[in-house]
Motif scaffolding. Structure first.
Motif, mmCIF file in Angstrom:
data_model
loop_
_atom_site.group_PDB
_atom_site.id
_atom_site.type_symbol
_atom_site.label_atom_id
_atom_site.label_comp_id
_atom_site.label_asym_id
_atom_site.label_seq_id
_atom_site.Cartn_x
_atom_site.Cartn_y
_atom_site.Cartn_z
ATOM 1 N N ILE A 12 79.259 -40.943 -42.342
ATOM 2 C CA ILE A 12 80.515 -41.463 -41.786
ATOM 3 C C ILE A 12 80.288 -42.346 -40.568
ATOM 4 C CG2 ILE A 12 81.012 -39.344 -40.468
ATOM 5 C CD1 ILE A 12 83.595 -41.783 -42.049
ATOM 6 N N ASP A 13 79.474 -41.934 -39.630
ATOM 7 C CA ASP A 13 79.284 -42.746 -38.419
ATOM 8 C C ASP A 13 78.641 -44.091 -38.754
ATOM 9 O OD1 ASP A 13 80.470 -40.827 -36.802
ATOM 10 O OD2 ASP A 13 78.564 -39.855 -36.312
ATOM 11 N N GLY A 14 77.674 -44.087 -39.630
ATOM 12 C CA GLY A 14 77.018 -45.337 -40.018
ATOM 13 C C GLY A 14 77.969 -46.279 -40.743
ATOM 14 N N VAL A 15 78.804 -45.740 -41.638
ATOM 15 C CA VAL A 15 79.753 -46.591 -42.363
ATOM 16 C C VAL A 15 80.821 -47.120 -41.406
ATOM 17 C CG1 VAL A 15 81.452 -46.709 -44.234
ATOM 18 C CG2 VAL A 15 79.298 -45.463 -44.571
ATOM 19 N N MET A 16 81.264 -46.294 -40.478
ATOM 20 C CA MET A 16 82.263 -46.760 -39.505
ATOM 21 C C MET A 16 81.680 -47.858 -38.612
ATOM 22 S SD MET A 16 85.011 -45.336 -40.400
ATOM 23 C CE MET A 16 86.046 -45.968 -39.086
ATOM 24 N N HIS A 17 80.395 -47.735 -38.262
ATOM 25 C CA HIS A 17 79.737 -48.794 -37.496
ATOM 26 C C HIS A 17 79.664 -50.074 -38.329
ATOM 27 C CE1 HIS A 17 77.078 -50.889 -34.784
ATOM 28 N NE2 HIS A 17 76.275 -51.131 -35.815
ATOM 29 N N LEU A 18 79.281 -49.946 -39.603
ATOM 30 C CA LEU A 18 79.244 -51.108 -40.488
ATOM 31 C C LEU A 18 80.619 -51.748 -40.576
ATOM 32 C CD1 LEU A 18 77.902 -52.967 -42.607
ATOM 33 C CD2 LEU A 18 78.418 -51.189 -44.315
ATOM 34 N N LEU A 19 81.662 -50.951 -40.722
ATOM 35 C CA LEU A 19 83.026 -51.478 -40.778
ATOM 36 C C LEU A 19 83.366 -52.244 -39.499
ATOM 37 C CD1 LEU A 19 85.785 -51.743 -42.161
ATOM 38 C CD2 LEU A 19 86.353 -49.470 -41.245
ATOM 39 N N ALA A 20 82.963 -51.737 -38.353
ATOM 40 C CA ALA A 20 83.216 -52.433 -37.087
ATOM 41 C C ALA A 20 82.500 -53.782 -37.056
ATOM 42 C CB ALA A 20 82.785 -51.559 -35.909
ATOM 43 N N VAL A 21 81.271 -53.822 -37.553
ATOM 44 C CA VAL A 21 80.504 -55.077 -37.614
ATOM 45 C C VAL A 21 81.209 -56.068 -38.547
ATOM 46 C CG1 VAL A 21 78.315 -56.084 -38.415
ATOM 47 C CG2 VAL A 21 78.297 -53.998 -37.025
ATOM 48 N N ILE A 22 81.662 -55.580 -39.706
ATOM 49 C CA ILE A 22 82.363 -56.432 -40.671
ATOM 50 C C ILE A 22 83.663 -56.966 -40.062
ATOM 51 C CG2 ILE A 22 83.558 -56.430 -42.914
ATOM 52 C CD1 ILE A 22 80.503 -56.304 -43.197
ATOM 53 N N ARG A 23 84.425 -56.090 -39.406
ATOM 54 C CA ARG A 23 85.674 -56.528 -38.759
ATOM 55 C C ARG A 23 85.394 -57.632 -37.736
ATOM 56 N NH1 ARG A 23 88.277 -50.673 -38.489
ATOM 57 N NH2 ARG A 23 89.886 -51.010 -40.074
ATOM 58 N N ALA A 24 84.374 -57.437 -36.923
ATOM 59 C CA ALA A 24 84.038 -58.432 -35.891
ATOM 60 C C ALA A 24 83.638 -59.758 -36.534
ATOM 61 C CB ALA A 24 82.911 -57.899 -34.998
ATOM 62 N N GLU A 25 82.877 -59.700 -37.633
ATOM 63 C CA GLU A 25 82.459 -60.921 -38.334
ATOM 64 C C GLU A 25 83.665 -61.667 -38.898
ATOM 65 O OE1 GLU A 25 79.711 -63.753 -39.870
ATOM 66 O OE2 GLU A 25 79.505 -62.196 -38.354
ATOM 67 N N PHE A 26 84.573 -60.938 -39.545
ATOM 68 C CA PHE A 26 85.778 -61.574 -40.081
ATOM 69 C C PHE A 26 86.608 -62.197 -38.952
ATOM 70 C CE2 PHE A 26 85.859 -58.685 -44.056
ATOM 71 C CZ PHE A 26 85.242 -59.659 -44.816
ATOM 72 N N LYS A 27 86.729 -61.503 -37.843
ATOM 73 C CA LYS A 27 87.504 -62.019 -36.698
ATOM 74 C C LYS A 27 86.869 -63.302 -36.168
ATOM 75 C CE LYS A 27 89.791 -60.617 -32.516
ATOM 76 N NZ LYS A 27 90.184 -59.478 -31.687
ATOM 77 N N LYS A 28 85.537 -63.296 -36.046
ATOM 78 C CA LYS A 28 84.799 -64.470 -35.574
ATOM 79 C C LYS A 28 85.034 -65.663 -36.505
ATOM 80 C CE LYS A 28 80.225 -65.036 -35.925
ATOM 81 N NZ LYS A 28 78.809 -64.661 -35.816
ATOM 82 N N GLU A 29 85.148 -65.378 -37.822
ATOM 83 C CA GLU A 29 85.377 -66.434 -38.809
ATOM 84 C C GLU A 29 86.850 -66.838 -38.900
ATOM 85 O OE1 GLU A 29 83.763 -64.991 -42.487
ATOM 86 O OE2 GLU A 29 81.725 -64.922 -41.702
ATOM 87 N N GLY A 30 87.704 -66.168 -38.110
ATOM 88 C CA GLY A 30 89.133 -66.480 -38.123
ATOM 89 C C GLY A 30 89.863 -65.925 -39.339
ATOM 90 N N LEU A 31 89.293 -64.896 -39.966
ATOM 91 C CA LEU A 31 89.912 -64.303 -41.150
ATOM 92 C C LEU A 31 90.668 -63.035 -40.761
ATOM 93 C CD1 LEU A 31 86.902 -64.657 -43.614
ATOM 94 C CD2 LEU A 31 88.882 -66.166 -43.380
ATOM 95 N N ASN A 32 91.822 -62.863 -41.340
ATOM 96 C CA ASN A 32 92.647 -61.703 -41.045
ATOM 97 C C ASN A 32 92.366 -60.577 -42.043
ATOM 98 O OD1 ASN A 32 94.580 -60.258 -39.656
ATOM 99 N ND2 ASN A 32 96.230 -60.940 -40.989
ATOM 100 N N ILE A 33 91.105 -60.274 -42.245
ATOM 101 C CA ILE A 33 90.694 -59.245 -43.190
ATOM 102 C C ILE A 33 90.182 -58.046 -42.398
ATOM 103 C CG2 ILE A 33 89.165 -58.694 -45.123
ATOM 104 C CD1 ILE A 33 88.944 -61.769 -45.579
#
Length: 175
Positions: A12-33
């Motif tokens: 769970i902690d590793g997947v939640m960290h991955l999700l945070a990384v993915i969220r940050a990447e989408f935000k950086k790309e200007g995507l509302n995902i």
């Protein structure tokens, strides 16, 4: 060394960290995902991980770098269509496959590991497991990278559903 294992709640902690990384990447790309903290949230990921036969985790040593889960036909249709989507299935000539659908969800690969075929490896494991099924999954209309990946894997975009704001793909069932 990169390996793929069945998911369980210990990740769970590793997947939640991955999700945070993915969220940050989408935000950086200007995507509302995945920009909402409520989807997917910790409870959703814990539920995914509790279905260990239907969830895969990709590890580089002990770091979670990839994730995918699948949902039964009933759960997928209930969540996405509030029940069985007979009109949608009929429209796409898929109604004869009832009982042979599976939904893939939350495919994630750490951006530092992209373009190495890792998402393809995750998808192919499930594709082999669900051979002969119609595989449907949701893709945000803004997520062009995912759309290209699925097209490269010979998935077909069936339609853009306004109520879902997502593309539905189906693996060719002509095997």
């Amino acid at each position: 060394m990169i390996k793929i294992v069945k998911g369980d709640v210990t990740f769970i902690d590793g997947v939640m960290h991955l999700l945070a990384v993915i969220r940050a990447e989408f935000k950086k790309e200007g995507l509302n995902i995945y920009q909402s903290e409520t989807y997917p949230d910790r409870d959703i990921i814990l539920n995914d991980l509790s279905k260990k036969d239907d969830t895969l985790v990709m590890l580089d040593d002990d770091e979670v770098i990839g994730f995918i889960t699948s949902e039964s036909e009933h759960d997928f249709f209930e969540e996405c269509f509030d029940g069985m989507p007979f009109e949608y299935l009929k429209k796409h000539h898929l109604d004869s496959y009832i009982g042979r659908f599976v939904g893939y969800a939350r495919l994630m690969v750490n951006p530092n590991y992209r373009n190495q075929g890792l998402a393809t490896r995750l998808m192919k494991i499930f594709d082999e497991k669900y051979k002969g099924y119609v595989i449907i999954f949701l893709v945000d209309k803004e997520n062009k990278n995912a759309q290209r990946l699925y097209a490269k894997l010979n998935y077909e975009c069936l339609s853009l559903e306004k109520n879902l704001w997502a593309f539905l793909f189906s693996l060719s069932t002509k095997k």
